[in-house]
Design a protein around this motif. Structure first.
Motif, PDB file in Angstrom:
ATOM      1  N   ARG A   1       0.824  -1.202   0.000  1.00 15.28           N
ATOM      2  CA  ARG A   1       0.000   0.000   0.000  1.00 15.28           C
ATOM      3  C   ARG A   1       0.860   1.255   0.000  1.00 15.28           C
ATOM      4  O   ARG A   1       0.604   2.184  -0.732  1.00 15.28           O
ATOM      5  CB  ARG A   1      -0.923  -0.009   1.226  1.00 15.28           C
ATOM      6  N   GLY A   2       1.893   1.312   0.839  1.00 18.10           N
ATOM      7  CA  GLY A   2       2.743   2.489   0.892  1.00 18.10           C
ATOM      8  C   GLY A   2       2.098   3.633   1.652  1.00 18.10           C
ATOM      9  O   GLY A   2       0.991   3.527   2.195  1.00 18.10           O
ATOM     10  N   LEU A   3       2.766   4.750   1.660  1.00 22.19           N
ATOM     11  CA  LEU A   3       2.308   5.951   2.351  1.00 22.19           C
ATOM     12  C   LEU A   3       1.642   6.909   1.375  1.00 22.19           C
ATOM     13  O   LEU A   3       1.941   6.885   0.182  1.00 22.19           O
ATOM     14  CB  LEU A   3       3.488   6.657   3.026  1.00 22.19           C
TER      15      LEU A   3
ATOM     16  N   ARG B   1       3.952   1.850  -5.930  1.00 17.67           N
ATOM     17  CA  ARG B   1       3.824   3.295  -6.124  1.00 17.67           C
ATOM     18  C   ARG B   1       5.092   3.979  -5.633  1.00 17.67           C
ATOM     19  O   ARG B   1       5.468   3.860  -4.472  1.00 17.67           O
ATOM     20  CB  ARG B   1       2.603   3.838  -5.376  1.00 17.67           C
ATOM     21  N   LEU B   2       5.745   4.678  -6.547  1.00 15.56           N
ATOM     22  CA  LEU B   2       6.950   5.439  -6.229  1.00 15.56           C
ATOM     23  C   LEU B   2       6.604   6.917  -6.358  1.00 15.56           C
ATOM     24  O   LEU B   2       6.597   7.476  -7.450  1.00 15.56           O
ATOM     25  CB  LEU B   2       8.090   5.059  -7.177  1.00 15.56           C
ATOM     26  N   GLY B   3       6.302   7.538  -5.239  1.00 14.82           N
ATOM     27  CA  GLY B   3       5.829   8.912  -5.281  1.00 14.82           C
ATOM     28  C   GLY B   3       4.480   8.977  -5.968  1.00 14.82           C
ATOM     29  O   GLY B   3       3.525   8.294  -5.559  1.00 14.82           O
TER      30      GLY B   3
ATOM     31  N   LEU C   1       8.403   4.547  -1.569  1.00 13.87           N
ATOM     32  CA  LEU C   1       9.776   5.049  -1.621  1.00 13.87           C
ATOM     33  C   LEU C   1      10.538   4.889  -0.309  1.00 13.87           C
ATOM     34  O   LEU C   1      11.705   4.469  -0.325  1.00 13.87           O
ATOM     35  CB  LEU C   1       9.770   6.521  -2.046  1.00 13.87           C
ATOM     36  N   PRO C   2       9.939   5.181   0.861  1.00 16.26           N
ATOM     37  CA  PRO C   2      10.723   5.059   2.097  1.00 16.26           C
ATOM     38  C   PRO C   2      11.072   3.633   2.469  1.00 16.26           C
ATOM     39  O   PRO C   2      11.949   3.416   3.317  1.00 16.26           O
ATOM     40  CB  PRO C   2       9.803   5.692   3.162  1.00 16.26           C
ATOM     41  N   PHE C   3      10.413   2.643   1.858  1.00 17.87           N
ATOM     42  CA  PHE C   3      10.594   1.255   2.271  1.00 17.87           C
ATOM     43  C   PHE C   3      11.466   0.452   1.316  1.00 17.87           C
ATOM     44  O   PHE C   3      11.714  -0.727   1.564  1.00 17.87           O
ATOM     45  CB  PHE C   3       9.225   0.572   2.402  1.00 17.87           C
TER      46      PHE C   3
ATOM     47  N   PHE D   1       9.629  11.219  -9.771  1.00 17.66           N
ATOM     48  CA  PHE D   1       8.625  10.680  -8.862  1.00 17.66           C
ATOM     49  C   PHE D   1       7.485  11.668  -8.590  1.00 17.66           C
ATOM     50  O   PHE D   1       6.381  11.255  -8.252  1.00 17.66           O
ATOM     51  CB  PHE D   1       9.279  10.278  -7.537  1.00 17.66           C
ATOM     52  N   PHE D   2       7.776  12.957  -8.758  1.00 21.03           N
ATOM     53  CA  PHE D   2       6.769  13.989  -8.529  1.00 21.03           C
ATOM     54  C   PHE D   2       6.798  14.964  -9.708  1.00 21.03           C
ATOM     55  O   PHE D   2       7.414  16.026  -9.635  1.00 21.03           O
ATOM     56  CB  PHE D   2       7.038  14.723  -7.212  1.00 21.03           C
TER      57      PHE D   2
END
Length: 312
Positions: free
Chosen positions: A54-56, A87-89, A62-64, A238-239
């Motif tokens: 799921r991610g943040l 999902r990367l960003g 990205l942080p993981f 990423f953004f």
């Protein structure tokens, strides 16, 4: 006949409430039906995505992710299967860890998956994604591939440029032989020779003497910068919404590298055109089989039989 004021007021209030309640009811039902229809149509059009972490919010996974991406994705594939979403960003990536599925994507269905997402630095380094690596699959890409395969990288052309490659290899061997008894970095010498071979195949003997050595040395440095910037993780990828800020200054550095290549290539092209005017057409006909890549591209440009990419 006189009317009862109380009955008239109650009747007016009742009729008003009845009309307004009908309006509210009709409006509420319309909203509900519209929402249901939109949800159904959205579900029909949306392509189901594979499972994944799921991610943040905003950052995604990205942080993981560990620096060893291949090991990290291999561990995640044990949980989510051979096809998973990450999902990367703001970017949604589909990761494939199965050799059979990778073969189907890269070989069996290569036309469907031919297009690539151009990174921010790659967009600047390829003049807006116009090179053979980043161009979308279509007439322009097929034209570039035809020029590379048929004109530049065919067996006959590579055999004709054998003398250029042999010259650079012999130059490397002579340098190593002259340093007998001293420490020699074989890997570095091979890398330098590779860049010299590339430069020779690009523009042959257009540059000579000290100018050739100077340009070759700078060519190696700027090519290393170019490749390094392509491999640098970029926040803009990423953004994309904040890509114009160029937070890491990667884009500005890539622009400087591209400007150097433009200046060198324009100088080499001008010298080649002047040389052709002085030498005449007869020498070009006799030396047709040993043309370098620059000569091939100039000839293709003069022929004008290759389709141009339509302007957006």
């Amino acid at each position: 006949m006189a009317l009862n004021p109380a009955i008239d007021i109650r009747g007016i209030i009742w009729s008003w409430w009845w009309e307004e309640s009908h309006r509210v009811l009709v409006f509420t039902l319309s909203i509900a039906l519209g929402v249901i229809w939109l949800r159904k149509s959205w579900k029909k059009e949306k392509v189901p995505l594979p499972p994944g972490p799921r991610g943040l919010p905003l950052l995604g996974s990205l942080p993981f992710l560990s620096p060893d991406h291949h090991r990290c994705f291999a561990e995640l594939s044990q949980i989510y299967g051979p096809i998973m979403k990450v999902r990367l960003g703001c970017k949604l990536c589909i990761v494939i860890t199965s050799p059979s599925i990778a073969r189907e994507v890269l070989k069996d269905q290569d036309t469907t998956f031919a297009n690539r997402d151009v990174p921010a630095v790659g967009f600047l380094g390829s003049y807006g994604g116009l090179d053979i690596v980043w161009s979308p699959y279509g007439a322009h890409w097929r034209m570039l591939r035809k020029v590379c395969v048929r004109e530049m990288l065919n067996n006959a052309r590579l055999d004709a440029l054998y003398c250029l490659r042999r010259r650079e290899v012999r130059h490397m061997v002579t340098q190593v032989y002259s340093n007998i008894g001293t420490h020699v970095e074989v890997g570095e010498q091979m890398l330098l020779t590779m860049f010299d071979v590339m430069a020779s195949m690009l523009w042959g003997g257009t540059l000579k003497g000290e100018e050739r050595n100077h340009v070759s040395a700078e060519f190696r440095q700027y090519m290393e910068k170019f490749i390094g910037l392509l491999w640098t993780p970029n926040v803009s990828d990423f953004f994309p919404a904040i890509a114009w800020l160029d937070i890491q200054s990667v884009g500005r550095r890539m622009k400087k590298v591209v400007l150097w290549f433009d200046r060198v290539f324009e100088s080499v092209i001008d010298q080649r055109l002047k040389t052709e005017v002085l030498d005449g057409e007869e020498r070009r006909k006799n030396d047709n089989e040993s043309n370098d890549f620059l000569q091939i591209l100039l000839r293709v440009k003069d022929q004008g039989d290759t389709p141009r990419r339509p302007s957006p």
